[in-house]
Write a protein that holds these residues in place. Structure first.
Motif, short mmCIF file in Angstrom:
data_model
loop_
_atom_site.label_atom_id
_atom_site.label_comp_id
_atom_site.label_asym_id
_atom_site.label_seq_id
_atom_site.Cartn_x
_atom_site.Cartn_y
_atom_site.Cartn_z
N LYS A 1 0.88 -1.19 0.00
CA LYS A 1 0.00 0.00 0.00
C LYS A 1 0.91 1.22 0.00
CE LYS A 1 -4.15 1.80 0.22
NZ LYS A 1 -3.75 2.67 -0.90
N LYS A 2 0.53 2.17 -0.81
CA LYS A 2 1.36 3.35 -0.96
C LYS A 2 1.37 4.11 0.36
CE LYS A 2 1.39 7.75 -3.36
NZ LYS A 2 0.50 8.67 -2.65
N LYS A 3 2.59 4.31 0.86
CA LYS A 3 2.72 5.08 2.09
C LYS A 3 2.38 6.51 1.76
CE LYS A 3 6.54 6.71 4.10
NZ LYS A 3 7.94 6.73 4.53
N LYS A 4 1.42 7.09 2.50
CA LYS A 4 0.99 8.46 2.19
C LYS A 4 2.16 9.41 2.46
CE LYS A 4 -3.00 9.17 0.45
NZ LYS A 4 -2.82 9.65 -0.91
N GLY A 5 3.02 9.53 1.48
CA GLY A 5 4.11 10.49 1.68
C GLY A 5 3.82 11.71 0.83
N LYS A 6 4.48 12.78 1.17
CA LYS A 6 4.35 13.95 0.29
C LYS A 6 4.90 13.54 -1.08
CE LYS A 6 4.87 18.14 3.18
NZ LYS A 6 5.80 19.26 3.45
N LYS A 7 4.46 14.23 -2.10
CA LYS A 7 5.02 13.93 -3.43
C LYS A 7 6.39 14.57 -3.49
CE LYS A 7 0.83 13.05 -5.93
NZ LYS A 7 0.80 11.75 -5.26
N ASP A 8 7.39 13.78 -3.04
CA ASP A 8 8.73 14.38 -2.99
C ASP A 8 9.56 14.03 -4.20
OD1 ASP A 8 10.30 11.83 -0.89
OD2 ASP A 8 8.96 11.74 -2.62
N GLU A 9 8.94 13.33 -5.18
CA GLU A 9 9.73 12.99 -6.38
C GLU A 9 9.42 13.97 -7.50
OE1 GLU A 9 10.21 8.19 -5.68
OE2 GLU A 9 8.88 8.90 -7.25
N LEU A 10 10.40 14.14 -8.36
CA LEU A 10 10.24 15.11 -9.48
C LEU A 10 9.35 14.50 -10.55
CD1 LEU A 10 13.86 16.49 -9.75
CD2 LEU A 10 11.86 17.61 -8.76
#
Lengths: 10, 212
Positions: A1-10
């Motif tokens: 499950k996708k860890k709710k992280g900020k969208k920190d990728e470009l």
């Protein structure tokens, strides 16, 4: 499950 | 941040610089697909809308600004400054065949039905197919300038490195984003044919030509 992280990728 | 994502971002930045150098030095955008470049500008515009509202890091903000500025700078060079050298006869891929299905899919398959998230999803899906007009153009002309082939190699490598980044983040951070991973794999697979030609030809000092 996708860890709710900020969208920190470009 | 990990070494795969950092080298991926550097490869992406290198690709953009190579393309700008090619157009600026040869004062020509021959062999470059304006349609792909338009879609890349759209990818960055729809993906980086949170540039102002959502500060991640100086690196993140700087790179986003560089990518947005360089993609519009490329469009300026192609469609204004060196417009006379734009090869529209060979840049004939129908963009609407990509943009419309991608837009539809981003409404149907996304992590959250909110404007920002749908636009982000649209940019992820669009980026995975944005290179098709460029690859189609090379198949029509049957060749590519060496500097353009280096551009494509760097551009294709960037998302391949991002796949390694996602493997790393899955095992070490528990981070996983199915949409980004699936689109990234599709995007990288589209380059396989080019990668084969590039490695078997350009690395031997030959010009990149497609078998007739």
């Amino acid at each position: 499950k996708k860890k709710k992280g900020k969208k920190d990728e470009l | 941040m990990n070494v795969f994502r950092l080298t991926g971002d550097i490869a992406h930045l290198l690709a953009i610089i190579l393309l700008l150098m090619k157009i600026w030095k040869t004062r020509s955008c021959a062999g470059v697909s304006g349609k792909s470049q338009m879609m890349f500008a759209l990818v960055f515009t729809t993906r980086y809308l949170d540039l102002i509202t959502n500060f991640i890091s100086l690196y993140n903000t700087t790179m986003k600004m560089i990518f947005i500025a360089s993609s519009y700078g490329t469009l300026y060079l192609m469609f204004l400054k060196f417009r006379a050298t734009y090869d529209s006869n060979h840049d004939t891929f129908r963009m609407e065949f990509l943009v419309v299905p991608v837009a539809g899919l981003s409404f149907l398959v996304n992590h959250d039905f909110s404007p920002l998230e749908i636009l982000w999803t649209f940019s992820i899906y669009l980026e995975s197919v944005a290179i098709l007009p460029q690859l189609f153009m090379i198949s029509k002309t049957g060749e590519a300038e060496t500097i353009t082939s280096h551009y494509l190699f760097a551009l294709g490598s960037y998302r391949a490195l991002y796949i390694l980044n996602w493997v790393y983040r899955f095992y070490f951070e528990g981070f996983f984003d199915l949409i980004a991973v699936v689109a990234g794999c599709v995007q990288t697979v589209l380059y396989c044919d080019f990668f084969y030609l590039y490695i078997t030809k350009v690395w031997k000092g030959k010009k990149l030509t497609l078998p007739a």
